[in-house]
Design an enzyme around this catalytic site. Structure first.
Site, mmCIF file in Angstrom:
data_model
loop_
_atom_site.group_PDB
_atom_site.id
_atom_site.type_symbol
_atom_site.label_atom_id
_atom_site.label_comp_id
_atom_site.label_asym_id
_atom_site.label_seq_id
_atom_site.Cartn_x
_atom_site.Cartn_y
_atom_site.Cartn_z
ATOM 1 C CB THR A 182 21.698 35.292 -40.648
ATOM 2 O OG1 THR A 182 20.941 34.182 -41.406
ATOM 3 C CG2 THR A 182 23.064 35.107 -40.733
ATOM 4 C CG LEU A 188 15.578 17.631 -41.307
ATOM 5 C CD1 LEU A 188 15.270 16.338 -41.946
ATOM 6 C CD2 LEU A 188 16.476 18.453 -42.194
ATOM 7 C CB SER A 189 11.557 22.962 -40.233
ATOM 8 O OG SER A 189 11.460 24.304 -39.529
ATOM 9 C CD GLU A 221 7.123 27.384 -35.105
ATOM 10 O OE1 GLU A 221 7.926 27.271 -34.567
ATOM 11 O OE2 GLU A 221 6.415 27.017 -36.254
ATOM 12 C CG ASP A 280 12.542 27.278 -38.967
ATOM 13 O OD1 ASP A 280 13.795 27.476 -39.552
ATOM 14 O OD2 ASP A 280 12.842 26.977 -37.863
HETATM 15 C C1 GLA Z 1 15.965 27.476 -35.706
HETATM 16 C C2 GLA Z 1 15.318 28.839 -35.784
HETATM 17 C C3 GLA Z 1 15.430 29.507 -36.991
HETATM 18 C C4 GLA Z 1 16.833 30.048 -37.242
HETATM 19 C C5 GLA Z 1 17.658 28.737 -37.060
HETATM 20 C C6 GLA Z 1 19.193 29.016 -37.036
HETATM 21 O O1 GLA Z 1 15.990 26.615 -36.805
HETATM 22 O O2 GLA Z 1 13.925 28.268 -35.546
HETATM 23 O O3 GLA Z 1 14.344 30.719 -37.032
HETATM 24 O O4 GLA Z 1 17.111 30.925 -36.219
HETATM 25 O O5 GLA Z 1 17.488 28.011 -35.960
HETATM 26 O O6 GLA Z 1 19.429 29.583 -38.508
#
Ligand code: GLA
Length: 414
Positions: free
Chosen positions: A36, A123-124, A158, A169
């Site tokens: 979203t 998990l970023s 990024e 994130d």
């Molecule tokens: C990745 C992107 C986020 C978001 C998600 C999906 O993690 O980095 O910004 O768009 O996908 O919700």
């Protein structure tokens, strides 16, 4: 999070003195509000108790040296010649340095990074790296970047690397607080903390499939960005709304008729055809930070828009459920989110479906994929007494790993 004293020692072993600053940058788990953010619609993530620990000291040359326990090959980048890095993670470092080009431009830094966050897991870990590194470097150089400025500079860094990101994130990692979820809005930008009620625990579980940021996964992500932009343009035309710049579903989501009109959208359409139909420049649809999407390629429109608009409503309902302590209702919304991501957004995988189903069966209130999907991790909300069972069931389903996560503070000086 790796113990700060271990990272301090590792830094001293590599660079011969204790670091000036130590920063902890957590990973994030999105509870709900998936795909979203790049439509300008809300998300509800937490920061977690695993992440990157970054030790840094300023140096008086203009060289930035970054060593790490996880990443192969130290980065050694001159601040006067940023931009020719070949190792993928070095490009993240370079992106940060470009964003920080006006902060102490003549100084360099020695940096050591350690992590207990699974890489390529959704998990970023990449945003933990960019936020943590930016915070540590700017602090060591005496001009700390923090809060929303840190989130947006890390996101910009990024994008320089070619990663399309909606901004969730970096905001979660920069701004979250312990025992709270962070409701983030983008149109207009705003955020608020939502307390996690008693009796709600979270487990994350690997699908066993890597969620990489390159190759096919990036293509698939970009296709969804483009599909939602086409939908926004067409809905705005039908509803008589003027959209400037990049067309975002968030600009029409509050109009009651929008969710009805979604059903009138074409199943699939090429960006070129959509631009012609609404007499606009196709760049508004296909230009991405990293790539130019093929404007003649047909992409799904109706199903993508249906997911995004319904997901935004689920974020509102999920926040209300947390506030009311309605844990079952919260879990139900997570399940609905997963179904919508599977059926309409087509970003789940059989392994994610399987691990989410296993966690529900083991007593979770609800479970869903978290992050971009196409592999990576699922998250379950469950009663504290079900945590062990849920972990066992997830591990049996995919081989793990699966573990409990605590809603934790965002990036901080240690
Ligand atoms: C990745 C992107 C986020 C978001 C998600 C999906 O993690 O980095 O910004 O768009 O996908 O919700």
């Amino acid at each position: 999070m790796i113990d700060a004293s271990l990272v301090r020692d590792a830094f001293a072993a590599r660079f011969g003195a204790a670091p000036d600053v130590l920063v902890g940058a957590p990973g994030r788990v999105n509870l709900i509000g998936e795909h979203t953010d790049y439509s300008g619609l809300p998300v509800l993530p937490i920061a977690i108790d695993r992440g990157m620990t970054v030790a840094a000291s300023a140096t008086e040359d203009a060289i930035v040296t970054v060593a790490s326990r996880q990443f192969r090959k130290e980065a050694r980048i001159s601040r006067r010649a940023v931009g020719r890095e070949s190792e993928p993670w070095h490009r993240y470092v370079a992106g940060i340095l470009e964003e920080l080009e006006n902060v102490a431009p003549r100084r360099g830094a020695s940096v050591f990074i350690d992590s207990d966050l699974p890489a390529s897991g959704g998990l970023s870990s990449s945003s933990a790296l960019s936020v943590g590194l930016m915070s540590a470097l700017s602090s060591a150089w005496g001009d700390a970047v923090a809060g929303e400025a840190l989130a947006s500079a890390a996101a910009a860094a990024e994008r320089r690397v070619g990663v399309e990101t909606g901004g969730m994130d970096q905001m979660a990692i920069a701004l979250a607080q312990a025992n709270h979820a962070l409701r983030i809005d983008f149109l207009p930008p705003a955020y608020r903390l939502v307390p996690i009620p008693d009796g709600l625990s979270f487990v994350v579980a690997a699908s066993g499939e890597e969620a990489t940021k390159g190759g096919a996964a990036r293509e698939a992500y970009n296709e969804r960005v483009v599909g939602t932009r086409i939908a926004a343009l067409m809905l705005a035309d039908t509803l008589g709304v003027d959209l400037d710049g990049v067309p975002l579903l968030g600009a029409v989501a509050d109009i009651d008729a929008a969710s009805v009109m979604v059903e009138e959208l074409p199943g699939a359409m090429a960006p070129r055809a959509a631009a012609n139909a609404s007499e606009t420049n196709v760049d508004r649809i296909v230009s991405l930070s990293a790539a130019h999407f093929d404007s003649s390629k047909k992409v799904p429109v109706k199903a993508y828009a249906r997911h995004v608009l319904s997901e935004a409503e689920r974020v509102n309902a999920a926040e209300a459920a947390l506030v009311a302590g309605d844990l079952k209702g919260f879990g139900r919304l997570m399940n609905e989110s997963h179904d919508s991501l599977r059926q309409d957004y087509k970003c789940s995988t059989p392994a994610l479906d399987k691990v989410a189903a296993a966690m529900r069966k083991a007593g979770a209130f609800g479970a869903r994929l978290t992050g971009a999907g196409f592999g990576g991790y699922a998250v379950a909300a469950c009663p504290p007494e079900a945590v062990e069972r849920v972990i066992e069931a997830a591990t049996a389903a995919t081989g793990g790993p699966a573990f409990e996560v605590q809603a934790s503070d965002g990036v901080r000086l240690l």
